[in-house]
Design a protein around this motif. Structure first.
Motif, PDB file in Angstrom:
ATOM      1  N   GLU A 272     -11.002  16.520  -3.631  1.00 41.23           N
ATOM      2  CA  GLU A 272     -12.334  16.440  -3.401  1.00 41.23           C
ATOM      3  C   GLU A 272     -13.048  16.641  -4.721  1.00 41.23           C
ATOM      4  OE1 GLU A 272     -10.328  17.443   0.473  1.00 41.23           O
ATOM      5  OE2 GLU A 272     -10.374  18.322  -1.584  1.00 41.23           O
ATOM      6  N   LYS A 273     -12.535  17.797  -5.419  1.00 41.52           N
ATOM      7  CA  LYS A 273     -13.623  18.176  -6.506  1.00 41.52           C
ATOM      8  C   LYS A 273     -13.328  17.082  -7.730  1.00 41.52           C
ATOM      9  CE  LYS A 273     -15.452  22.360  -5.987  1.00 41.52           C
ATOM     10  NZ  LYS A 273     -17.080  22.187  -5.792  1.00 41.52           N
TER      11      LYS A 273
ATOM     12  N   GLY B  51      -1.660  17.152  -5.820  1.00 44.06           N
ATOM     13  CA  GLY B  51      -1.247  15.710  -6.296  1.00 44.06           C
ATOM     14  C   GLY B  51      -1.753  14.790  -5.457  1.00 44.06           C
ATOM     15  N   PHE B  52      -0.948  13.673  -5.256  1.00 44.19           N
ATOM     16  CA  PHE B  52      -1.140  12.597  -4.616  1.00 44.19           C
ATOM     17  C   PHE B  52      -0.703  12.748  -3.132  1.00 44.19           C
ATOM     18  CE2 PHE B  52      -0.655   8.112  -3.482  1.00 44.19           C
ATOM     19  CZ  PHE B  52      -1.848   7.558  -3.143  1.00 44.19           C
ATOM     20  N   GLU B  53       0.239  13.230  -2.952  1.00 35.83           N
ATOM     21  CA  GLU B  53       1.066  13.412  -1.484  1.00 35.83           C
ATOM     22  C   GLU B  53       1.245  14.855  -1.062  1.00 35.83           C
ATOM     23  OE1 GLU B  53       4.469  10.450  -0.706  1.00 35.83           O
ATOM     24  OE2 GLU B  53       4.522  10.961  -2.888  1.00 35.83           O
TER      25      GLU B  53
ATOM     26  N   ARG C 282       5.748  14.138   3.113  1.00 34.42           N
ATOM     27  CA  ARG C 282       4.537  14.324   2.320  1.00 34.42           C
ATOM     28  C   ARG C 282       3.303  13.483   2.755  1.00 34.42           C
ATOM     29  NH1 ARG C 282       6.446  16.976  -2.363  1.00 34.42           N
ATOM     30  NH2 ARG C 282       8.594  16.867  -2.711  1.00 34.42           N
ATOM     31  N   GLY C 283       2.210  13.862   2.243  1.00 31.78           N
ATOM     32  CA  GLY C 283       1.159  13.086   2.481  1.00 31.78           C
ATOM     33  C   GLY C 283       0.131  13.552   3.649  1.00 31.78           C
ATOM     34  N   ALA C 284       0.788  14.270   4.638  1.00 26.38           N
ATOM     35  CA  ALA C 284      -0.110  14.706   5.777  1.00 26.38           C
ATOM     36  C   ALA C 284      -0.964  16.160   5.656  1.00 26.38           C
ATOM     37  CB  ALA C 284       0.525  14.811   6.888  1.00 26.38           C
ATOM     38  N   ARG C 285      -0.324  16.932   4.781  1.00 29.42           N
ATOM     39  CA  ARG C 285      -0.763  18.342   4.645  1.00 29.42           C
ATOM     40  C   ARG C 285      -1.947  18.775   3.529  1.00 29.42           C
ATOM     41  NH1 ARG C 285       3.490  22.631   4.837  1.00 29.42           N
ATOM     42  NH2 ARG C 285       3.627  22.154   2.559  1.00 29.42           N
ATOM     43  N   GLU C 286      -1.492  18.108   2.537  1.00 29.29           N
ATOM     44  CA  GLU C 286      -2.435  18.389   1.503  1.00 29.29           C
ATOM     45  C   GLU C 286      -2.019  17.222   0.220  1.00 29.29           C
ATOM     46  OE1 GLU C 286      -0.753  21.733  -0.827  1.00 29.29           O
ATOM     47  OE2 GLU C 286       1.273  20.951  -0.964  1.00 29.29           O
ATOM     48  N   GLY C 287      -3.129  17.353  -0.759  1.00 29.37           N
ATOM     49  CA  GLY C 287      -3.045  16.041  -1.659  1.00 29.37           C
ATOM     50  C   GLY C 287      -4.159  15.157  -1.541  1.00 29.37           C
ATOM     51  N   TRP C 288      -4.324  14.005  -2.312  1.00 33.99           N
ATOM     52  CA  TRP C 288      -5.023  13.006  -2.322  1.00 33.99           C
ATOM     53  C   TRP C 288      -5.294  12.265  -1.004  1.00 33.99           C
ATOM     54  CZ3 TRP C 288      -8.560  11.859  -6.448  1.00 33.99           C
ATOM     55  CH2 TRP C 288      -9.335  10.696  -6.084  1.00 33.99           C
TER      56      TRP C 288
ATOM     57  N   SER D  82      -6.536  14.216   2.069  1.00 34.99           N
ATOM     58  CA  SER D  82      -7.826  14.663   1.995  1.00 34.99           C
ATOM     59  C   SER D  82      -8.916  13.549   2.512  1.00 34.99           C
ATOM     60  CB  SER D  82      -8.220  14.983   0.280  1.00 34.99           C
ATOM     61  OG  SER D  82      -7.478  15.925  -0.131  1.00 34.99           O
ATOM     62  N   GLY D  83      -7.903  12.175   2.528  1.00 41.05           N
ATOM     63  CA  GLY D  83      -8.690  11.107   3.020  1.00 41.05           C
ATOM     64  C   GLY D  83      -9.672  10.319   2.071  1.00 41.05           C
TER      65      GLY D  83
END
Length: 139
Positions: free
Chosen positions: A11-12, A112-114, A123-129, A132-133
């Protein structure tokens, strides 16, 4: 001098890319990752992602033209350059390398991305780009 300017959340990074016209997002993953997993979509900001692999697929050796390629997409060493990979490891190395090459505002996009693996080993559900939506596209 620090190794690099530090880690920022996706987000930043998005806010920074929108706030400074010269700011650049460099995705350091490999072509197969861009094709099969997706890329950040910066079109709402009127920008494009700079796809510059840190490692060359399939050997995964360090890209010897990395610094030169980043200089071509971020010609001023004074603009913010945000580095992104799958989970934040390669992008951190890239941020350190470009700081050593004279760029003063190199940031690693944390997660990162995922992001890392979740409890179901995905990957892709907990953190990352993605988690973040933020906007992204798949080729």
């Amino acid at each position: 001098m620090a190794d690099y300017a530090g880690d920022v959340s996706p987000e930043k990074a998005w806010q920074g890319l929108g706030a400074e016209s010269g700011a650049v997002l460099v995705d350091v993953r490999t072509r197969p990752e861009w094709q099969f997993v997706g890329l950040p979509d910066l079109s709402p900001l009127g920008k494009q992602v700079a796809a510059v692999s840190w490692q060359v697929y399939p050997t995964m050796e360090r890209n010897p033209q990395f610094e030169e390629a980043v200089r071509s997409v971020a010609p001023s060493p004074d603009v913010p350059v945000y580095f992104l990979c799958r989970s934040g490891v390669r992008s951190r190395a890239a941020a350190i390398a470009m700081t050593a090459a004279g760029y003063g505002r190199c940031y690693n996009v944390a997660g990162g991305f995922e992001g890392g693996l979740d409890e179901t080993r995905h990957r892709g559900a907990r953190e990352g780009w993605k988690a973040s939506g933020l906007p992204w596209v798949q080729e």
